[in-house]
Scaffold this motif. Structure first.
Motif, PDB file in Angstrom:
ATOM      1  N   ILE A 229      -5.368  -4.147  -2.940  1.00 50.12           N
ATOM      2  CA  ILE A 229      -4.615  -2.935  -2.643  1.00 50.12           C
ATOM      3  C   ILE A 229      -5.319  -1.771  -3.369  1.00 50.12           C
ATOM      4  CG2 ILE A 229      -2.383  -1.753  -2.847  1.00 50.12           C
ATOM      5  CD1 ILE A 229      -2.337  -4.170  -0.947  1.00 50.12           C
ATOM      6  N   ASN A 230      -5.541  -0.688  -2.663  1.00 51.67           N
ATOM      7  CA  ASN A 230      -6.299   0.483  -3.156  1.00 51.67           C
ATOM      8  C   ASN A 230      -7.791   0.199  -3.312  1.00 51.67           C
ATOM      9  OD1 ASN A 230      -3.998   2.031  -3.197  1.00 51.67           O
ATOM     10  ND2 ASN A 230      -3.614   1.737  -5.378  1.00 51.67           N
ATOM     11  N   GLY A 231      -8.250  -0.933  -2.735  1.00 52.30           N
ATOM     12  CA  GLY A 231      -9.677  -1.132  -2.621  1.00 52.30           C
ATOM     13  C   GLY A 231     -10.354  -1.891  -3.740  1.00 52.30           C
ATOM     14  N   TYR A 232      -9.610  -2.336  -4.734  1.00 55.83           N
ATOM     15  CA  TYR A 232     -10.238  -3.108  -5.814  1.00 55.83           C
ATOM     16  C   TYR A 232      -9.236  -4.116  -6.371  1.00 55.83           C
ATOM     17  CZ  TYR A 232      -7.572  -0.360  -9.236  1.00 55.83           C
ATOM     18  OH  TYR A 232      -6.559   0.206  -9.955  1.00 55.83           O
ATOM     19  N   ALA A 233      -9.782  -5.151  -7.006  1.00 52.43           N
ATOM     20  CA  ALA A 233      -8.935  -6.204  -7.575  1.00 52.43           C
ATOM     21  C   ALA A 233      -8.737  -5.977  -9.067  1.00 52.43           C
ATOM     22  CB  ALA A 233      -9.570  -7.575  -7.319  1.00 52.43           C
ATOM     23  N   LYS A 234      -7.978  -6.865  -9.668  1.00 48.22           N
ATOM     24  CA  LYS A 234      -7.732  -6.899 -11.118  1.00 48.22           C
ATOM     25  C   LYS A 234      -7.172  -5.575 -11.647  1.00 48.22           C
ATOM     26  CE  LYS A 234      -9.363  -9.457 -15.062  1.00 48.22           C
ATOM     27  NZ  LYS A 234      -8.345 -10.485 -14.847  1.00 48.22           N
ATOM     28  N   LYS A 235      -5.917  -5.345 -11.354  1.00 50.25           N
ATOM     29  CA  LYS A 235      -5.232  -4.147 -11.855  1.00 50.25           C
ATOM     30  C   LYS A 235      -4.873  -4.268 -13.334  1.00 50.25           C
ATOM     31  CE  LYS A 235      -5.075  -2.793  -7.493  1.00 50.25           C
ATOM     32  NZ  LYS A 235      -5.522  -3.984  -6.755  1.00 50.25           N
TER      33      LYS A 235
ATOM     34  N   GLN B  18       0.829  -1.202   0.000  1.00 48.74           N
ATOM     35  CA  GLN B  18       0.000   0.000   0.000  1.00 48.74           C
ATOM     36  C   GLN B  18       0.866   1.256   0.000  1.00 48.74           C
ATOM     37  OE1 GLN B  18      -3.771  -0.144   0.094  1.00 48.74           O
ATOM     38  NE2 GLN B  18      -3.006   1.666  -0.959  1.00 48.74           N
ATOM     39  N   ASP B  19       1.918   1.268   0.812  1.00 50.57           N
ATOM     40  CA  ASP B  19       2.812   2.430   0.864  1.00 50.57           C
ATOM     41  C   ASP B  19       3.507   2.652  -0.480  1.00 50.57           C
ATOM     42  OD1 ASP B  19       2.090   2.677   3.518  1.00 50.57           O
ATOM     43  OD2 ASP B  19       3.972   1.856   4.313  1.00 50.57           O
ATOM     44  N   LEU B  20       3.970   1.564  -1.088  1.00 51.91           N
ATOM     45  CA  LEU B  20       4.630   1.680  -2.387  1.00 51.91           C
ATOM     46  C   LEU B  20       3.647   2.158  -3.451  1.00 51.91           C
ATOM     47  CD1 LEU B  20       6.967   1.297  -4.350  1.00 51.91           C
ATOM     48  CD2 LEU B  20       6.395  -1.145  -4.472  1.00 51.91           C
ATOM     49  N   SER B  21       2.431   1.654  -3.406  1.00 48.93           N
ATOM     50  CA  SER B  21       1.412   2.084  -4.362  1.00 48.93           C
ATOM     51  C   SER B  21       1.221   3.594  -4.310  1.00 48.93           C
ATOM     52  CB  SER B  21       0.087   1.378  -4.062  1.00 48.93           C
ATOM     53  OG  SER B  21      -0.959   1.930  -4.832  1.00 48.93           O
ATOM     54  N   HIS B  22       1.149   4.145  -3.113  1.00 51.18           N
ATOM     55  CA  HIS B  22       0.975   5.596  -2.964  1.00 51.18           C
ATOM     56  C   HIS B  22       2.172   6.358  -3.535  1.00 51.18           C
ATOM     57  CE1 HIS B  22      -1.946   4.844   0.641  1.00 51.18           C
ATOM     58  NE2 HIS B  22      -2.537   4.719  -0.535  1.00 51.18           N
ATOM     59  N   LYS B  23       3.379   5.854  -3.277  1.00 50.61           N
ATOM     60  CA  LYS B  23       4.581   6.541  -3.771  1.00 50.61           C
ATOM     61  C   LYS B  23       4.652   6.480  -5.302  1.00 50.61           C
ATOM     62  CE  LYS B  23       7.498   8.417  -2.131  1.00 50.61           C
ATOM     63  NZ  LYS B  23       7.785   9.881  -2.055  1.00 50.61           N
ATOM     64  N   VAL B  24       4.355   5.330  -5.883  1.00 50.25           N
ATOM     65  CA  VAL B  24       4.367   5.207  -7.346  1.00 50.25           C
ATOM     66  C   VAL B  24       3.319   6.125  -7.964  1.00 50.25           C
ATOM     67  CG1 VAL B  24       3.915   3.640  -9.277  1.00 50.25           C
ATOM     68  CG2 VAL B  24       5.342   2.882  -7.375  1.00 50.25           C
ATOM     69  N   ALA B  25       2.132   6.150  -7.391  1.00 49.69           N
ATOM     70  CA  ALA B  25       1.080   7.040  -7.904  1.00 49.69           C
ATOM     71  C   ALA B  25       1.508   8.501  -7.833  1.00 49.69           C
ATOM     72  CB  ALA B  25      -0.214   6.822  -7.115  1.00 49.69           C
ATOM     73  N   GLU B  26       2.237   8.842  -6.789  1.00 51.13           N
ATOM     74  CA  GLU B  26       2.716  10.216  -6.614  1.00 51.13           C
ATOM     75  C   GLU B  26       3.697  10.615  -7.712  1.00 51.13           C
ATOM     76  OE1 GLU B  26       5.978  11.933  -3.568  1.00 51.13           O
ATOM     77  OE2 GLU B  26       4.169  11.186  -2.581  1.00 51.13           O
ATOM     78  N   VAL B  27       4.639   9.738  -8.041  1.00 47.93           N
ATOM     79  CA  VAL B  27       5.624  10.110  -9.066  1.00 47.93           C
ATOM     80  C   VAL B  27       5.021  10.059 -10.467  1.00 47.93           C
ATOM     81  CG1 VAL B  27       7.551   9.390  -7.595  1.00 47.93           C
ATOM     82  CG2 VAL B  27       6.676   7.810  -9.316  1.00 47.93           C
TER      83      VAL B  27
END
Length: 299
Positions: free
Chosen positions: A157-163, A76-85
């Motif tokens: 992660i981020n509340g939904y499946a199948k990215k 979850q933490d990595l997801s937020h950082k990737v989304a930020e960049v």
């Protein structure tokens, strides 16, 4: 390629059974990653490391999903950082750490790339679940999690499946697949180019097909590059080496073709374990390959 690269370190070793892979980000940085990329004309911003809990400070509550709460939190933490960049229009390069980090990196990418393609360069398929995994190590499950198969805490992660859609996923270089995992891959229609196909078709044809499958009708391609995809003679410093892998030159051609496609939007570099390495050889190979992915060429 975007002209600004953001490097994110994830010193994760909770997803696999051999210690040392948490030092992978440091080894890759030490091998000259930033300097080499800058020489190609890019601006490089190192975002530091995501915080990863220490294995010895936590108990394993479930042998089928080892360190599940901790892996979920890091993802979850990595997801937020990737989304930020990505929001800053940067190209993220995520340094592992074991391959479980791809759960978080792809989740972060999916916040902006709603129809992402994935090329999974790996000796293994990483398509196990808690029901099929012989070890319970989550680094053998990230690809299945990415397409929504597995434990809900990992898939949501981020509340939904199948990215990622199954038809936009391609595995390249596989040569060690568990029996039940093999059936899951077939059941879910995942394209897998094993070393048999690379030997028979040649790496150029395999990559043409991989880029077509992951790139047509998608927002771009995420490359998840496990260094155990490369033969152990060039990459001895990995936790699960398998003989008979992609050669050094085949790896470079694959990266060069990905660059020429103009479709790659992000990259993971995972499973570098300097404790098992020989003079940082595996990390240096990782840097060589990512530079080819970013356009380095002989002429």
């Amino acid at each position: 390629m975007k002209k600004t690269i953001s490097v994110i370190g994830v010193p994760m070793d909770l997803g696999q059974g051999r210690r040392g892979v948490d030092m992978g980000p440091s080894a890759i940085r030490y091998a000259g990653l930033k300097e080499r990329i800058q020489r190609l004309g890019y601006t490089v911003k190192d975002q530091g490391n995501i915080n990863v809990p220490t294995a010895e400070a936590h108990d394993i509550d479930n042998d089928s999903l080892k360190y599940l709460p901790e892996v979920v939190q890091v993802s979850q933490d990595l997801s937020h950082k990737v989304a930020e960049v990505i929001a800053k229009d940067h190209f993220p390069i995520i340094l592992g750490g074991d391959h479980s980090i791809a759960i978080g990196s792809i989740a972060g990418l999916a916040t902006h790339h709603k129809n992402l393609g994935v090329i999974w360069f790996d000796a293994h398929a990483d398509f196990n679940t808690s029901e099929t995994s012989p070890s319970g190590n989550i680094h053998g499950m990230p690809l299945s999690c990415t397409v929504g198969i597995g434990h809900e805490d990992l898939t949501h992660i981020n509340g939904y499946a199948k990215k990622v859609k199954n038809e936009h996923v391609v595995i390249v270089g596989a040569r060690s697949v568990d029996p039940e995992e093999r059936e899951l891959l077939k059941q879910h229609g995942i394209t897998c180019f094993t070393m048999h196909e690379i030997d028979k078709m040649g790496i150029a044809k395999v990559m043409e097909e991989a880029i077509r499958i992951a790139g047509e009708g998608t927002d771009g391609i995420h490359l998840s590059l496990d260094l155990d995809s490369i033969d152990p003679d060039m990459c001895p410093g990995v936790g699960t080496p398998v003989l008979g892998g992609v050669t050094y030159r085949e790896g470079h051609l694959a990266m060069e073709m990905l660059y020429q496609s103009g479709k790659v939007v992000s990259c993971d570099l995972v499973e570098v374990n300097p404790i098992l390495d020989e003079g940082n050889k595996t990390a240096r190979t990782a840097v060589d390959l990512v530079c080819s992915l970013l356009g380095e060429s002989v002429m």
